[in-house]
Design a protein around this motif. Structure first.
Motif, PDB file in Angstrom:
ATOM      1  N   ILE A   1       0.801  -1.231   0.000  1.00  0.00           N
ATOM      2  CA  ILE A   1       0.000   0.000   0.000  1.00  0.00           C
ATOM      3  C   ILE A   1       0.834   1.281   0.000  1.00  0.00           C
ATOM      4  N   GLY A   2       2.151   1.195   0.149  1.00  0.00           N
ATOM      5  CA  GLY A   2       2.980   2.400   0.233  1.00  0.00           C
ATOM      6  C   GLY A   2       3.170   3.061  -1.125  1.00  0.00           C
ATOM      7  N   GLU A   3       2.549   4.200  -1.326  1.00  0.00           N
ATOM      8  CA  GLU A   3       2.637   4.883  -2.613  1.00  0.00           C
ATOM      9  C   GLU A   3       3.816   5.848  -2.670  1.00  0.00           C
ATOM     10  N   LYS A   4       4.200   6.389  -1.531  1.00  0.00           N
ATOM     11  CA  LYS A   4       5.361   7.271  -1.419  1.00  0.00           C
ATOM     12  C   LYS A   4       6.155   6.777  -0.209  1.00  0.00           C
ATOM     13  N   VAL A   5       7.465   6.562  -0.395  1.00  0.00           N
ATOM     14  CA  VAL A   5       8.278   5.964   0.661  1.00  0.00           C
ATOM     15  C   VAL A   5       9.474   6.858   0.962  1.00  0.00           C
ATOM     16  N   LEU A   6       9.686   7.115   2.246  1.00  0.00           N
ATOM     17  CA  LEU A   6      10.826   7.902   2.721  1.00  0.00           C
ATOM     18  C   LEU A   6      11.682   7.004   3.604  1.00  0.00           C
TER      19      LEU A   6
ATOM     20  N   GLU B   1      17.864   9.262   3.328  1.00  0.00           N
ATOM     21  CA  GLU B   1      18.757   8.570   2.416  1.00  0.00           C
ATOM     22  C   GLU B   1      18.122   8.309   1.054  1.00  0.00           C
ATOM     23  N   TRP B   2      16.804   8.185   1.047  1.00  0.00           N
ATOM     24  CA  TRP B   2      16.133   7.837  -0.209  1.00  0.00           C
ATOM     25  C   TRP B   2      14.671   8.218  -0.117  1.00  0.00           C
ATOM     26  N   GLU B   3      14.090   8.593  -1.261  1.00  0.00           N
ATOM     27  CA  GLU B   3      12.666   8.930  -1.333  1.00  0.00           C
ATOM     28  C   GLU B   3      12.167   8.502  -2.707  1.00  0.00           C
ATOM     29  N   GLY B   4      11.038   7.797  -2.743  1.00  0.00           N
ATOM     30  CA  GLY B   4      10.508   7.351  -4.023  1.00  0.00           C
ATOM     31  C   GLY B   4       9.236   6.559  -3.834  1.00  0.00           C
ATOM     32  N   THR B   5       8.917   5.700  -4.789  1.00  0.00           N
ATOM     33  CA  THR B   5       7.705   4.894  -4.723  1.00  0.00           C
ATOM     34  C   THR B   5       8.048   3.450  -4.389  1.00  0.00           C
ATOM     35  N   ASN B   6       7.030   2.683  -4.014  1.00  0.00           N
ATOM     36  CA  ASN B   6       7.272   1.271  -3.740  1.00  0.00           C
ATOM     37  C   ASN B   6       7.538   0.488  -5.025  1.00  0.00           C
ATOM     38  N   GLU B   7       7.293   1.106  -6.163  1.00  0.00           N
ATOM     39  CA  GLU B   7       7.571   0.454  -7.437  1.00  0.00           C
ATOM     40  C   GLU B   7       9.046   0.532  -7.799  1.00  0.00           C
ATOM     41  N   ASN B   8       9.703   1.636  -7.413  1.00  0.00           N
ATOM     42  CA  ASN B   8      11.104   1.773  -7.821  1.00  0.00           C
ATOM     43  C   ASN B   8      12.096   1.563  -6.680  1.00  0.00           C
ATOM     44  N   ILE B   9      11.587   1.192  -5.498  1.00  0.00           N
ATOM     45  CA  ILE B   9      12.480   1.024  -4.358  1.00  0.00           C
ATOM     46  C   ILE B   9      13.506  -0.080  -4.597  1.00  0.00           C
ATOM     47  N   MET B  10      13.118  -1.134  -5.287  1.00  0.00           N
ATOM     48  CA  MET B  10      14.037  -2.254  -5.500  1.00  0.00           C
ATOM     49  C   MET B  10      15.121  -1.944  -6.534  1.00  0.00           C
ATOM     50  N   TYR B  11      14.973  -0.827  -7.250  1.00  0.00           N
ATOM     51  CA  TYR B  11      15.980  -0.443  -8.238  1.00  0.00           C
ATOM     52  C   TYR B  11      16.972   0.579  -7.679  1.00  0.00           C
ATOM     53  N   SER B  12      16.840   0.904  -6.400  1.00  0.00           N
ATOM     54  CA  SER B  12      17.728   1.891  -5.795  1.00  0.00           C
ATOM     55  C   SER B  12      19.163   1.377  -5.726  1.00  0.00           C
ATOM     56  N   ASP B  13      20.113   2.284  -5.924  1.00  0.00           N
ATOM     57  CA  ASP B  13      21.515   1.927  -5.744  1.00  0.00           C
ATOM     58  C   ASP B  13      22.064   2.469  -4.422  1.00  0.00           C
ATOM     59  N   ASN B  14      21.118   2.861  -3.513  1.00  0.00           N
ATOM     60  CA  ASN B  14      21.533   3.373  -2.202  1.00  0.00           C
ATOM     61  C   ASN B  14      21.960   2.201  -1.317  1.00  0.00           C
TER      62      ASN B  14
END
Length: 254
Positions: free
Chosen positions: A204-209, A217-230
């Motif tokens: 359900i997380g549409e915006k993630v901090l 450290e990171w801010e984005g959506t639950n769709e692109n969180i797994m593509y982070s290089d952080n």
């Protein structure tokens, strides 16, 4: 919309939050994640005014709560709903009395109107015929739903939840997640959830901090969180403490 601009907070000269900048969007489930001790709970409490920040601004639709007096803050708090960790229900009050409590503080409704509004909110969270029970007489999941009913009884613009799934079994957690998502979109609320539950983030997380050691450290959506290089975020996501199901979900999406 809620904006945090350059938010800093220290306790006993120990910096807990450092220059946090974030936007929490209306009509969305906004989530704050991070390890224990990362500062996410302090951030949540700062957003609702339970902590006075040392620097920065917190804006509710361009209204800066950091410069408000007590009367102005009281008006803002009428627009807030809060679900505390564990529910924080009053043991000596019935379910109905718990849900009515904010109405007693902030509304000019008649007693009949308060009862009708409270029962409506209980029905909205799928609870019926429990209004005369006490918290000790209902399950943990029901307590969380009562807490949500109490949080929305004033029809808030902003909803804050601190670890809403804490102590709940996986199936009940799904019920709570779905309920929070439904009411967020139904009432177009700005919902901010502080959580360790990555299942909730992906469902359900549409915006993630992501907060790490007091920094954003990171801010984005639950769709692109797994593509982070952080690095810090990836270590958090794939830590041994995370649910195996979440790790498998991440691998499949990658």
């Amino acid at each position: 919309m809620i904006q945090a601009e350059g938010v800093c907070k220290s306790f006993d000269k120990k910096e807990v939050l450092s220059d946090i900048n974030a936007v929490f969007e209306p009509g969305k489930v906004n989530m704050i994640i991070g390890k224990s001790g990362s500062g996410k709970t302090v951030l949540l409490k700062s957003l609702i005014g339970l902590h006075t920040i040392d620097a920065g601004r917190i804006l509710y639709d361009n209204r800066d709560i950091t410069v408000m007096n007590s009367n102005q803050l009281k008006e803002i708090r009428k627009e807030l709903g809060v679900v505390f960790q564990g529910g924080a229900l009053f043991d000596s009050l019935t379910v109905l009395e718990n849900v009515k409590f904010p109405l007693n503080l902030f509304s000019a409704m008649s007693e009949k109107e308060k009862i009708e509004r409270a029962i409506f909110c209980l029905k909205r969270v799928n609870l019926e015929n429990v209004e005369n029970l006490y918290p000790a007489e209902i399950s943990g999941g029901m307590k969380k739903r009562v807490a949500i009913a109490r949080a929305i009884v004033l029809q808030p613009k902003y909803l804050f939840c601190d670890e809403p799934n804490s102590g709940l079994d996986p199936l009940t957690s799904i019920v709570i997640d779905n309920l929070l998502s439904e009411i967020t979109h139904e009432y177009n609320m700005t919902t901010v959830i502080n959580t360790h539950d990555m299942n909730s983030v992906f469902e359900i997380g549409e915006k993630v901090l992501f907060i790490h050691e007091g920094h954003k450290e990171w801010e984005g959506t639950n769709e692109n969180i797994m593509y982070s290089d952080n690095k810090a975020l990836n270590e958090f996501l794939f830590s041994s403490k995370l649910n195996k199901m979440v790790r498998e979900k991440l691998r499949r999406k990658c």
